[in-house]
Write an enzyme that holds these catalytic residues in place. Sequence first.
Site, PDB file in Angstrom:
ATOM      1  NE  ARG A  42      39.696  47.315  30.769  1.00  0.00           N
ATOM      2  CZ  ARG A  42      38.909  46.260  30.871  1.00  0.00           C
ATOM      3  NH1 ARG A  42      37.724  46.362  31.403  1.00  0.00           N
ATOM      4  NH2 ARG A  42      39.310  45.086  30.429  1.00  0.00           N
ATOM      5  CG  ASP A  43      47.500  47.928  34.351  1.00  0.00           C
ATOM      6  OD1 ASP A  43      47.393  48.510  35.459  1.00  0.00           O
ATOM      7  OD2 ASP A  43      48.268  46.971  34.179  1.00  0.00           O
TER       8      ASP A  43
END
Length: 182
Positions: A67-68
């Site tokens: 997610r990053d």
Amino acid sequence: QHPNIVAVFDLGEEQNVAYIAMEVLRGEDFRKVIEKRRDVPLGKKVELMIQVCEALHHAHARGVIHRDIKPSNLFFTDEGQAKVMDFGIARLPSSRLTVAGNILGTPNYMAPEQMLGRPTDARTDLFSAALVFFELLVYTHPFHAAVIPKRIVEGEPDSLFDHDSSLPILLEKVLGRALCKD
């Protein structure tokens, strides 16, 4: 554990300070490679892209969504290896929490659904990785604009050929598919 994911040896808390002990990496993150426009042969860039994808596949197969994914969370070691780092906001398979409606990540490298607070899955990481790969190949963001997140949600990405017409058409096709909004 995977050869293209930074190894974490220990984590904990000491005197109310959280810590993570991980392997020492020598080299530089993709952000620095991109900023410096470091002369990396195309074959090596593709090899690094494959290694990142293999690391993400390994994580996704275990239910972990990063997610990053962004240039500063991908590392190019002096040995020529890619390492995915910083799973700090990853969604783990043991998590029962949902974060729909909450935005976690770095906006210029988020998939549209992530920016809109919708549920994320492995495809979210692949979209973000494609953004970084585009930048690694031509040293510019595929959604370059005054407000990049708005263009990611509402616009279409640049073509690799807008920046380097000598690149193989297969790379254009692969990144074009990875940067689809749906």
